[in-house]
Design an enzyme around this catalytic site. Structure first.
Site, PDB file in Angstrom:
ATOM      1  N   ASP A   1      -6.691  -3.547  -7.604  1.00  0.00           N
ATOM      2  CA  ASP A   1      -7.213  -4.126  -6.361  1.00  0.00           C
ATOM      3  C   ASP A   1      -7.453  -5.616  -6.557  1.00  0.00           C
ATOM      4  O   ASP A   1      -7.674  -6.068  -7.688  1.00  0.00           O
ATOM      5  CB  ASP A   1      -8.518  -3.437  -5.944  1.00  0.00           C
ATOM      6  CG  ASP A   1      -8.841  -3.741  -4.483  1.00  0.00           C
ATOM      7  OD1 ASP A   1      -8.263  -3.081  -3.611  1.00  0.00           O
ATOM      8  OD2 ASP A   1      -9.630  -4.668  -4.228  1.00  0.00           O
TER       9      ASP A   1
ATOM     10  N   ARG B   1       0.824  -1.217   0.000  1.00  0.00           N
ATOM     11  CA  ARG B   1       0.000   0.000   0.000  1.00  0.00           C
ATOM     12  C   ARG B   1       0.859   1.268   0.000  1.00  0.00           C
ATOM     13  O   ARG B   1       0.521   2.249   0.652  1.00  0.00           O
ATOM     14  CB  ARG B   1      -0.955   0.041   1.191  1.00  0.00           C
ATOM     15  CG  ARG B   1      -2.096  -0.926   1.117  1.00  0.00           C
ATOM     16  CD  ARG B   1      -3.270  -0.357   0.289  1.00  0.00           C
ATOM     17  NE  ARG B   1      -4.266  -1.386   0.066  1.00  0.00           N
ATOM     18  CZ  ARG B   1      -5.402  -1.505   0.760  1.00  0.00           C
ATOM     19  NH1 ARG B   1      -5.697  -0.638   1.678  1.00  0.00           N
ATOM     20  NH2 ARG B   1      -6.225  -2.485   0.508  1.00  0.00           N
TER      21      ARG B   1
ATOM     22  N   TYR C   1     -14.465 -12.432   0.247  1.00  0.00           N
ATOM     23  CA  TYR C   1     -15.260 -11.268  -0.176  1.00  0.00           C
ATOM     24  C   TYR C   1     -16.415 -11.698  -1.078  1.00  0.00           C
ATOM     25  O   TYR C   1     -17.527 -11.187  -0.973  1.00  0.00           O
ATOM     26  CB  TYR C   1     -14.384 -10.262  -0.935  1.00  0.00           C
ATOM     27  CG  TYR C   1     -13.373  -9.558  -0.052  1.00  0.00           C
ATOM     28  CD1 TYR C   1     -13.733  -8.422   0.671  1.00  0.00           C
ATOM     29  CD2 TYR C   1     -12.074 -10.029   0.073  1.00  0.00           C
ATOM     30  CE1 TYR C   1     -12.826  -7.789   1.491  1.00  0.00           C
ATOM     31  CE2 TYR C   1     -11.155  -9.396   0.895  1.00  0.00           C
ATOM     32  CZ  TYR C   1     -11.532  -8.279   1.606  1.00  0.00           C
ATOM     33  OH  TYR C   1     -10.629  -7.651   2.423  1.00  0.00           O
TER      34      TYR C   1
ATOM     35  N   ARG D   1      -7.055  10.625  -7.123  1.00  0.00           N
ATOM     36  CA  ARG D   1      -8.213   9.779  -6.782  1.00  0.00           C
ATOM     37  C   ARG D   1      -9.518  10.574  -6.868  1.00  0.00           C
ATOM     38  O   ARG D   1     -10.556  10.041  -7.295  1.00  0.00           O
ATOM     39  CB  ARG D   1      -8.001   9.206  -5.368  1.00  0.00           C
ATOM     40  CG  ARG D   1      -9.135   8.376  -4.792  1.00  0.00           C
ATOM     41  CD  ARG D   1      -9.293   7.059  -5.503  1.00  0.00           C
ATOM     42  NE  ARG D   1     -10.503   6.363  -5.057  1.00  0.00           N
ATOM     43  CZ  ARG D   1     -11.717   6.536  -5.584  1.00  0.00           C
ATOM     44  NH1 ARG D   1     -11.891   7.391  -6.585  1.00  0.00           N
ATOM     45  NH2 ARG D   1     -12.744   5.874  -5.132  1.00  0.00           N
TER      46      ARG D   1
ATOM     47  N   ARG E   1      -4.065   6.497   0.231  1.00  0.00           N
ATOM     48  CA  ARG E   1      -4.648   7.696   0.843  1.00  0.00           C
ATOM     49  C   ARG E   1      -3.736   8.491   1.758  1.00  0.00           C
ATOM     50  O   ARG E   1      -4.025   9.652   2.050  1.00  0.00           O
ATOM     51  CB  ARG E   1      -5.918   7.307   1.607  1.00  0.00           C
ATOM     52  CG  ARG E   1      -7.108   7.153   0.685  1.00  0.00           C
ATOM     53  CD  ARG E   1      -8.314   6.645   1.441  1.00  0.00           C
ATOM     54  NE  ARG E   1      -8.074   5.284   1.907  1.00  0.00           N
ATOM     55  CZ  ARG E   1      -9.042   4.443   2.305  1.00  0.00           C
ATOM     56  NH1 ARG E   1     -10.286   4.844   2.327  1.00  0.00           N
ATOM     57  NH2 ARG E   1      -8.758   3.222   2.688  1.00  0.00           N
TER      58      ARG E   1
HETATM   59  O1  CP3 Z   1       0.168   0.310  -3.251  1.00  0.00           O
HETATM   60  C1  CP3 Z   1      -0.284  -0.855  -3.319  1.00  0.00           C
HETATM   61  O2  CP3 Z   1      -0.072  -1.695  -2.436  1.00  0.00           O
HETATM   62  C2  CP3 Z   1      -0.998  -1.281  -4.593  1.00  0.00           C
HETATM   63  C3  CP3 Z   1      -2.414  -1.240  -4.643  1.00  0.00           C
HETATM   64  C4  CP3 Z   1      -3.322  -2.148  -3.828  1.00  0.00           C
HETATM   65  C5  CP3 Z   1      -4.593  -1.726  -3.380  1.00  0.00           C
HETATM   66  N1  CP3 Z   1      -5.251  -2.803  -2.836  1.00  0.00           N
HETATM   67  C6  CP3 Z   1      -5.135  -0.361  -3.540  1.00  0.00           C
HETATM   68  C7  CP3 Z   1      -6.282   0.077  -2.730  1.00  0.00           C
HETATM   69  C8  CP3 Z   1      -3.182  -3.496  -3.469  1.00  0.00           C
HETATM   70  C9  CP3 Z   1      -1.989  -4.411  -3.641  1.00  0.00           C
HETATM   71  C10 CP3 Z   1      -4.409  -3.897  -2.846  1.00  0.00           C
HETATM   72  C11 CP3 Z   1      -4.692  -5.268  -2.384  1.00  0.00           C
HETATM   73  C12 CP3 Z   1      -5.874  -5.535  -1.548  1.00  0.00           C
HETATM   74  N2  CP3 Z   1      -7.139  -5.036  -1.687  1.00  0.00           N
HETATM   75  C13 CP3 Z   1      -5.893  -6.496  -0.515  1.00  0.00           C
HETATM   76  C14 CP3 Z   1      -4.717  -7.380  -0.106  1.00  0.00           C
HETATM   77  C15 CP3 Z   1      -3.698  -6.652   0.694  1.00  0.00           C
HETATM   78  C16 CP3 Z   1      -4.124  -6.278   2.080  1.00  0.00           C
HETATM   79  O3  CP3 Z   1      -4.188  -5.060   2.335  1.00  0.00           O
HETATM   80  O4  CP3 Z   1      -4.368  -7.182   2.879  1.00  0.00           O
HETATM   81  C17 CP3 Z   1      -7.198  -6.504   0.033  1.00  0.00           C
HETATM   82  C18 CP3 Z   1      -7.682  -7.359   1.189  1.00  0.00           C
HETATM   83  C19 CP3 Z   1      -7.983  -5.587  -0.742  1.00  0.00           C
HETATM   84  C20 CP3 Z   1      -9.465  -5.311  -0.615  1.00  0.00           C
HETATM   85  C21 CP3 Z   1      -9.684  -3.879  -0.322  1.00  0.00           C
HETATM   86  N3  CP3 Z   1      -9.500  -2.860  -1.239  1.00  0.00           N
HETATM   87  C22 CP3 Z   1     -10.023  -3.279   0.921  1.00  0.00           C
HETATM   88  C23 CP3 Z   1     -10.325  -4.030   2.198  1.00  0.00           C
HETATM   89  C24 CP3 Z   1     -10.040  -1.887   0.720  1.00  0.00           C
HETATM   90  C25 CP3 Z   1     -10.277  -0.797   1.745  1.00  0.00           C
HETATM   91  C26 CP3 Z   1     -11.657  -0.296   1.733  1.00  0.00           C
HETATM   92  C27 CP3 Z   1     -11.716   1.132   2.268  1.00  0.00           C
HETATM   93  O5  CP3 Z   1     -12.512   1.894   1.716  1.00  0.00           O
HETATM   94  O6  CP3 Z   1     -10.959   1.459   3.192  1.00  0.00           O
HETATM   95  C28 CP3 Z   1      -9.707  -1.651  -0.637  1.00  0.00           C
HETATM   96  C29 CP3 Z   1      -9.635  -0.342  -1.307  1.00  0.00           C
HETATM   97  C30 CP3 Z   1      -8.287   0.115  -1.746  1.00  0.00           C
HETATM   98  N4  CP3 Z   1      -7.417  -0.646  -2.475  1.00  0.00           N
HETATM   99  C31 CP3 Z   1      -7.710   1.405  -1.512  1.00  0.00           C
HETATM  100  C32 CP3 Z   1      -6.446   1.378  -2.134  1.00  0.00           C
HETATM  101  C33 CP3 Z   1      -5.458   2.493  -2.211  1.00  0.00           C
HETATM  102  C34 CP3 Z   1      -8.378   2.565  -0.789  1.00  0.00           C
HETATM  103  C35 CP3 Z   1      -9.575   3.083  -1.541  1.00  0.00           C
HETATM  104  C36 CP3 Z   1      -9.492   4.518  -2.062  1.00  0.00           C
HETATM  105  O7  CP3 Z   1      -8.412   5.031  -2.400  1.00  0.00           O
HETATM  106  O8  CP3 Z   1     -10.561   5.146  -2.153  1.00  0.00           O
END
Ligand code: CP3
Length: 343
Positions: free
Chosen positions: A73, A23, A149, A36, A27
């Site tokens: 994602d 990550r 999920y 974003r 954000r």
């Molecule tokens: O920088 C990086 O690591 C690359 C991008 C990346 C994202 N998600 C971007 C993201 C990667 C590798 C992921 C993987 C991901 N997504 C996982 C596995 C890794 C981990 O964290 O355990 C999981 C479980 C997800 C599912 C997911 N996507 C969740 C639970 C969420 C958060 C929901 C929220 O609103 O807080 C996301 C959204 C997400 N994926 C964001 C980002 C930057 C935030 C959303 C946004 O920017 O509006």
């Protein structure tokens, strides 16, 4: 120019320890929030190659990490299979749940690559724009984690819905995992075709599964993906991340054939060096919440990890992804410290 991170993944460590952070785009960075804000839907944002490539590169410009991870994602895969996936502000991911044969029958590999093709375009762009000494990492979620999920229709605490389906209807559950194996392997192969140097498979919810379930739901699908990807791309390193699986990490490494494992924050470094790093490259594992606090305790912990894993191939990383409240200046201080460290 040689890629330090890629070389380390292949088992050839160097004096300077390469690093990237899970990550690392997201954000906590104001420049991420700015890009974003130009797209309402998060999935649409993931399918916008110019924007996704831009936010992938932002942390590299700031901190000079050795690796850039594709911005996308893990829920792109169920979306590509035809499940409805959307993100609700303040709630997180939402999906129309797959709970029976009928809801499963609406999923298919037909049209998968067309639906997710924008992700491959992002990889191709990054391949072109990333400096030659940086490693480009592709990724996907592991079948078990993605299934949690798909079955619950949302994020869940103890993954009750997926566990109960796995025990109660192993036939349907097996079909879901098999479809995810095929889709995920094809998805990773296309990312490598487009220019990814290595790939990571995130099994973020592998915690606390009983041994037989861990074998069937975590190890077997991951091994099947590794075998399929390796048949097409034998030299591309694959990183596994069976997060919070404790001593089951060892059989995960032995049975799946991954080239590296990412370590969660709880891993004992002495045990890791002896049981994992003697066989594969390891990656981790500073606590992302310690990076929120920052200061000398963060640097002391970074040194403990770097020293504790200096007898074999190591890539410095977090034990899990950065949280949104992480101060960017703490990431800068940590990055400078890792860049200066020599084994
Ligand atoms: O920088 C990086 O690591 C690359 C991008 C990346 C994202 N998600 C971007 C993201 C990667 C590798 C992921 C993987 C991901 N997504 C996982 C596995 C890794 C981990 O964290 O355990 C999981 C479980 C997800 C599912 C997911 N996507 C969740 C639970 C969420 C958060 C929901 C929220 O609103 O807080 C996301 C959204 C997400 N994926 C964001 C980002 C930057 C935030 C959303 C946004 O920017 O509006």
């Amino acid at each position: 120019m040689s890629k330090l991170l890629l070389e380390t993944l292949k088992g050839n460590p160097s004096e300077r320890v390469p690093f990237w952070f899970m990550r690392q785009a997201g954000r906590y960075l104001p420049e991420y929030r700015e890009v974003r804000a130009t797209t309402k839907s998060f999935m649409e944002f993931c399918y916008s190659p110019d924007k996704a490539a831009e936010v992938t590169l932002q942390p590299i410009r700031r901190y000079n990490m050795d690796g850039a991870i594709l911005f996308a994602d893990i829920l792109v895969v169920p979306d590509g299979l035809g499940q409805d996936v959307w993100f609700e502000t303040g709630v997180g991911p939402r999906l129309t749940p797959v709970t029976d044969e009928e809801s499963f029958s609406s999923l298919s590999l037909n049209g998968f690559h067309d639906k997710v093709g924008a992700v491959y375009e992002t990889v191709a762009k990054l391949k072109h724009e990333l400096p030659a000494d940086k490693t480009l990492l592709g990724f996907a979620g592991a079948p078990w984690t993605v299934a949690t999920y798909m079955i619950a229709g949302a994020g869940s605490k103890d993954h009750a819905a997926a566990r109960q389906l796995g025990y109660g209807n192993p036939e349907l559950f097996g079909k879901i995992l098999d479809l995810l194996v095929d889709a995920t392997a094809a998805y990773l192969i296309r990312q490598i075709d487009a220019g990814a140097d290595a790939v990571q498979i995130f099994d973020s919810w592998a915690a606390a599964l009983p041994e037989p379930a861990f074998d069937a739901w975590v190890i077997e699908p991951t091994k099947a993906i590794v075998d399929k990807v390796r048949a097409e791309h034998p030299d591309t390193p694959i990183i596994g991340f069976p997060r919070l699986s404790g001593t089951q990490y060892e059989k995960f490494v032995d049975a799946t054939g991954v080239n590296a494992v990412s370590l969660d924050t709880g891993m004992d470094l002495g045990w890791t060096a002896k049981h994992l790093q003697s066989k594969v490259c390891v990656q981790g594992n500073i606590d992302p919440h310690l990076v929120v606090a920052g200061g000398q305790p963060m640097l002391d912990e970074a040194k403990r990890i770097l020293d504790g894993l200096k007898s074999g191939p190591h890539i410095f990383n977090l034990g899990h992804g950065f949280v949104p409240e992480t101060p960017p200046e703490n990431v800068a201080e940590l990055s400078r410290f890792i860049l200066k460290y020599r084994r």
